[in-house]
Each structure stands twice: as structure tokens, then as C-alpha cells.
Design a protein around this motif. Sequence first.
Motif, mmCIF file in Angstrom:
data_model
loop_
_atom_site.group_PDB
_atom_site.id
_atom_site.type_symbol
_atom_site.label_atom_id
_atom_site.label_comp_id
_atom_site.label_asym_id
_atom_site.label_seq_id
_atom_site.Cartn_x
_atom_site.Cartn_y
_atom_site.Cartn_z
ATOM 1 N N MET A 273 0.826 -1.204 0.000
ATOM 2 C CA MET A 273 0.000 0.000 0.000
ATOM 3 C C MET A 273 0.864 1.259 0.000
ATOM 4 N N MET A 274 2.064 1.157 0.554
ATOM 5 C CA MET A 274 2.977 2.299 0.620
ATOM 6 C C MET A 274 4.101 2.175 -0.418
ATOM 7 N N ARG A 275 3.772 1.539 -1.538
ATOM 8 C CA ARG A 275 4.783 1.355 -2.582
ATOM 9 C C ARG A 275 5.399 2.687 -3.011
ATOM 10 N N TYR A 276 4.563 3.683 -3.158
ATOM 11 C CA TYR A 276 5.061 4.984 -3.583
ATOM 12 C C TYR A 276 5.368 5.826 -2.345
ATOM 13 N N THR A 277 6.606 5.696 -1.889
ATOM 14 C CA THR A 277 7.080 6.385 -0.695
ATOM 15 C C THR A 277 8.510 6.845 -0.931
ATOM 16 N N ALA A 278 8.755 8.116 -0.688
ATOM 17 C CA ALA A 278 10.106 8.661 -0.814
ATOM 18 C C ALA A 278 10.721 8.764 0.578
ATOM 19 N N VAL A 279 11.911 8.154 0.747
ATOM 20 C CA VAL A 279 12.535 8.050 2.062
ATOM 21 C C VAL A 279 14.000 8.447 1.961
ATOM 22 N N GLY A 280 14.454 9.334 2.862
ATOM 23 C CA GLY A 280 15.877 9.624 2.896
ATOM 24 C C GLY A 280 16.182 11.076 3.219
ATOM 25 N N THR A 281 17.375 11.481 2.839
ATOM 26 C CA THR A 281 17.810 12.861 3.000
ATOM 27 C C THR A 281 17.080 13.726 1.976
ATOM 28 N N PRO A 282 17.119 15.045 2.111
ATOM 29 C CA PRO A 282 16.462 15.900 1.113
ATOM 30 C C PRO A 282 16.884 15.589 -0.324
ATOM 31 N N ALA A 283 18.164 15.407 -0.552
ATOM 32 C CA ALA A 283 18.627 15.124 -1.915
ATOM 33 C C ALA A 283 18.074 13.797 -2.420
ATOM 34 N N GLN A 284 18.051 12.785 -1.545
ATOM 35 C CA GLN A 284 17.516 11.487 -1.950
ATOM 36 C C GLN A 284 16.021 11.559 -2.231
ATOM 37 N N VAL A 285 15.292 12.267 -1.370
ATOM 38 C CA VAL A 285 13.846 12.400 -1.562
ATOM 39 C C VAL A 285 13.543 13.172 -2.845
ATOM 40 N N LYS A 286 14.295 14.206 -3.108
ATOM 41 C CA LYS A 286 14.101 14.984 -4.344
ATOM 42 C C LYS A 286 14.258 14.096 -5.566
ATOM 43 N N GLU A 287 15.299 13.281 -5.573
ATOM 44 C CA GLU A 287 15.533 12.388 -6.705
ATOM 45 C C GLU A 287 14.381 11.399 -6.871
#
Length: 335
Positions: A273-287
Motif C-alpha cells: 500500500m505504501m509502494r510509492y514512498t520517498a525516504v531519505g535525505t532531502p537530496a535522496q527524496v528529491k531524486e
Amino acid sequence: MAVPLSLLDLAFVGKGQTPRDGLAGSVALAQEAERCGYERVWYAEHHNMKAIASSATSVVIAHVAAHTERIRLGSGGIMLPNHSPLTIAEQFGTLETLHPGRIDLGLGRAPGTDQVTMRALRRDHTSADSFPRDVQELQGYLGDESRVPGVEAVPGQGTKVPIYILGSSLFGATLAAALGLPYGFASHFAPAALEEAVAVYRRDFRPSDQLAEPHVIAGINVFCADSEAEAAAQRQVVARSRLSLFFGRGRTFTDDEADAILASPQGRQLQEMMRYTAVGTPAQVKEQLEAFTEHARADELMVVHQAPTLDARLHSVRLLAEVWGLAGVGAGAGA
């Protein structure tokens, strides 16, 4: 060019907190989102859920609007089959009258709760069948001419509050395309049909008085922190708490028990259900968000900052705004 960022707030009520705490947190999040330059903040209608305080969605919007100045606020969404179109037109017409140019009306057709609570809402099990007709009736109340002779929404008529169709299946995509309305896909918790639904919407879209070209808003969870380890730890805490919410039936799991269940087929379904999740530092999340934007063919992202505490969510909101280059970030943003 980066797409606009918006925020979905579920008015979380944390462990040991009251609904009042959750609603105070919603005000703080909206104020921070406004300072940082987010496009809009939406609230979802859920019922009989102790961890979510946004059941009276229009009331929450009114409260937050009174404590902010510029940011758009709306529903993500109102579950229209739970209400009469006239009632929603009056509520959102009132909101638009009090806060002109700041109100959105996102509509869904799910009950937003379980079957027992659905009956307590006096919702008939066939209510969703009339959703397309009810949307059009609502459009009439908010527009210049009611579709029901002799009945007008006061306030409401002529306010032209922008309507968004929300969903997680091809049904909503087809309806939004046919009516020429913006489409929001709930990929932050129901990811399966994202690509197909967006393709159908863009292919079949017909321009309307509200919208000349398709506009897709895609939901995604975000855990943005100062370190990758911190963000991952936040995600794990939330996954464990979701396990208790969906499968625990009041039972509290130890961390080891929760991790074991999350690794099982049942738990993996919850993780999906949470397949689309951005996790990490700001740079990682931005990517990750840039990749998701392309994948979803999105014109706007509706991010759900899921960190387990309000302070961590506020920090995530700021970090993402900074790395995304939102207009509100910089000198004076914290004024």
C-alpha cells in the motif's frame, strides 16, 4: 521545471494525544506549508478512526483557513455519497465566501470507513452508483444555474469552487476525463492502477469551462530527514503503527512481533500500500520524487509527510520545500 507540491494532512492523532492535539497540529502544518510555498493543503474525510481527526472535513478547513492567510485549502476528499450535493455546495460555498479564492473541493465516492460505520452514516450501499449524477448536480449548485429547478445553494451559487475528482481506479479517471475536471490519484495508499488510470484520463480528457487541459495530481508518502537512517527509522515506526491499525484490532504488538508480521505475506500486502514512498535525505527524496513525477505523468504532487511526530513532520515539510526550491523558502520564510 519542478511540479508544484501540495500537502495531504490526515490530522493525525498520535499515541497519548487527543483529537484537539491532532487539529492543533493541522494548523501548525498548514502555517508551515504556507510559509514554505506549498500549493495547497487538503484534508480527507474518514470516520470512526481514532488516529484521524478530519471526519468533519469542512469544519477543519474553516478552522485552518482562519489561522492562515494565503494557501489554498480543500478536501482530499469529501466522500460525496455520504452527503447530499446541496449540503456540500452550501458548506463549500460558505467557505469560499469567507475565504475567497482559497477553497478546493475534492470528491470521492468511497465511504471512508467500515461497513458498520457506513450504516451509522445512513449511507445506502447503492449510494455510490449515483456519484456521477451527484457531481453534476453539485457543479450546478456552485455554478450559475442549478440543475434542480427552484433550488439554489446559498451561499454557493456562482462561487464556482473548483472541483477535483479523486480516486484509485479507472472509474474516477473516466469520470474526471468526461467532465473535464482535474484528477487526483490516491497512489499514496492504493498504488495498483496508477499508470493505467492516468493514461485513460489523459487519453479521454474533454476540455471544460473549469479546465482546458488535463491536470493530474498524484499522491506519495514522504519521510524526509537529516539522515537516511533517521528517515528509514521513521518509516519503520509508521509501518508498525499501521499494522496495529489495520490488523491489530486493538492489540499492541512488540517491535519484533510487528517486524515478523510485516515480513509475512499479510504484512507485505500492507507494505505494498505504501509502494510509492520517498525516504531519505532531502537530496535522496528529491531524486525519488522527480522519478515518481515522470512515472505518474503528474502535473502536481500531493505529498503525505508521514513522520510519527508533529515536530518531525514539520521538519520534513521544511526540508522538502528547501530542496524542491519552493518560492516561500528563503529570507522571510519563517516570518
